[in-house]
Design a protein around this motif. Sequence first.
Motif, PDB file in Angstrom:
ATOM      1  N   ARG A   1       0.777  -1.040   0.052  1.00 16.45           N
ATOM      2  CA  ARG A   1       0.186   0.197  -0.005  1.00 16.45           C
ATOM      3  C   ARG A   1       0.957   1.476  -0.091  1.00 16.45           C
ATOM      4  N   SER A   2       1.857   1.201   0.603  1.00 17.48           N
ATOM      5  CA  SER A   2       2.904   2.417   0.790  1.00 17.48           C
ATOM      6  C   SER A   2       3.544   2.493  -0.609  1.00 17.48           C
ATOM      7  N   TRP A   3       3.833   1.537  -1.115  1.00 19.97           N
ATOM      8  CA  TRP A   3       4.515   1.597  -2.463  1.00 19.97           C
ATOM      9  C   TRP A   3       3.427   2.225  -3.516  1.00 19.97           C
ATOM     10  N   GLU A   4       2.160   1.609  -3.527  1.00 22.15           N
ATOM     11  CA  GLU A   4       1.439   2.273  -4.495  1.00 22.15           C
ATOM     12  C   GLU A   4       0.969   3.831  -4.121  1.00 22.15           C
ATOM     13  N   ARG A   5       0.784   3.869  -2.860  1.00 22.94           N
ATOM     14  CA  ARG A   5       0.280   5.447  -2.449  1.00 22.94           C
ATOM     15  C   ARG A   5       1.733   6.363  -2.922  1.00 22.94           C
ATOM     16  N   GLY A   6       2.868   6.152  -2.826  1.00 23.55           N
ATOM     17  CA  GLY A   6       3.867   6.614  -3.395  1.00 23.55           C
ATOM     18  C   GLY A   6       3.859   6.987  -4.644  1.00 23.55           C
ATOM     19  N   GLU A   7       3.489   5.878  -5.404  1.00 20.90           N
ATOM     20  CA  GLU A   7       3.506   6.205  -7.061  1.00 20.90           C
ATOM     21  C   GLU A   7       2.419   7.169  -7.506  1.00 20.90           C
ATOM     22  N   ARG A   8       1.145   6.938  -6.741  1.00 18.04           N
ATOM     23  CA  ARG A   8       0.008   7.932  -6.940  1.00 18.04           C
ATOM     24  C   ARG A   8       0.610   9.362  -6.710  1.00 18.04           C
TER      25      ARG A   8
ATOM     26  N   TYR B   1       3.528  10.758  -6.586  1.00 16.90           N
ATOM     27  CA  TYR B   1       4.484  11.183  -7.492  1.00 16.90           C
ATOM     28  C   TYR B   1       3.766  11.627  -8.901  1.00 16.90           C
ATOM     29  N   HIS B   2       2.833  10.531  -9.414  1.00 19.43           N
ATOM     30  CA  HIS B   2       2.213  11.067 -10.901  1.00 19.43           C
ATOM     31  C   HIS B   2       1.266  12.307 -10.532  1.00 19.43           C
TER      32      HIS B   2
END
Length: 271
Positions: free
Chosen positions: A209-216, A218-219
């Motif tokens: 979840r942290s990885w996905e939140r970081g990707e969102r 950043y975009h």
Amino acid sequence: MSQVMDHFLQPGGHSGSFMHRLDPRVKVVAVAGFVALSTMLTSRTGLVLAVGFLLVLTAAARLHLRQLVSRLLWLLPFAGVMILLFPFIIPGEPFWRWEWGILTLTATREGWQHALMLFLRVFAAVLAVNFLMATTGLRRVLEALSFFRVPAVFIQLIEFTIRYIYVVGDELRRMNTARAARGFVPGRHLFHLHTFRTLGQTVAVLFVRSWERGERIYHAMLARGYSGENRKRALPPPGGWDLAWGAFILSVAVGLRLFELGGQIWLMSLK
């Protein structure tokens, strides 16, 4: 989460004190120099005087005692373990021994002295950083670092880490609430198989979840024109009062260092 973030992002204590109004660039240089010089001290007297001076600065800034204690508690998990181990891992004259079967623990006087010196050094550094952050705030400190041409990636790393570590903490808190709502009861020890498996799954899901939140995030930043560069805000030149206080803080550290070197030279002359 906002209260915890303000604990780091905003200056604490009474913002009307003159310490809060000093130029952040001067405070960054003065505190960094004081920490560098105080950690070079090799006598307990010098370190105690350095700690005492920082406590006087903290009192002059009228910082809240509860906030100071809460920040000092972060010291325990990192330096506390090492300080407790020093008496048992440094050889020297033993003064305490504990035996239990084939297991023997021996504490040495030299170990305790090293532990005390380490504690004083770390305590002085934490007090100095707390004084800087509590009277300046993270945003103004980062502006001062940007003025000194610290790499932008380093400044952004500090800001994003402090800001989003509490976002991840809130995510973990919601996961724990959902887990408890489903009837999860942890075992009495970590090696309980069901507890160990559940906590492992929690860590894995939190990482994803942290990885996905970081990707969102950043975009979203790219969509808003993020280019990886800090926007530098023009800062007025520091005043004479600011420079005087910065020089005073540095002069105290230099004076303690010279006092210690003079004492060492005097002891060598006696020998």
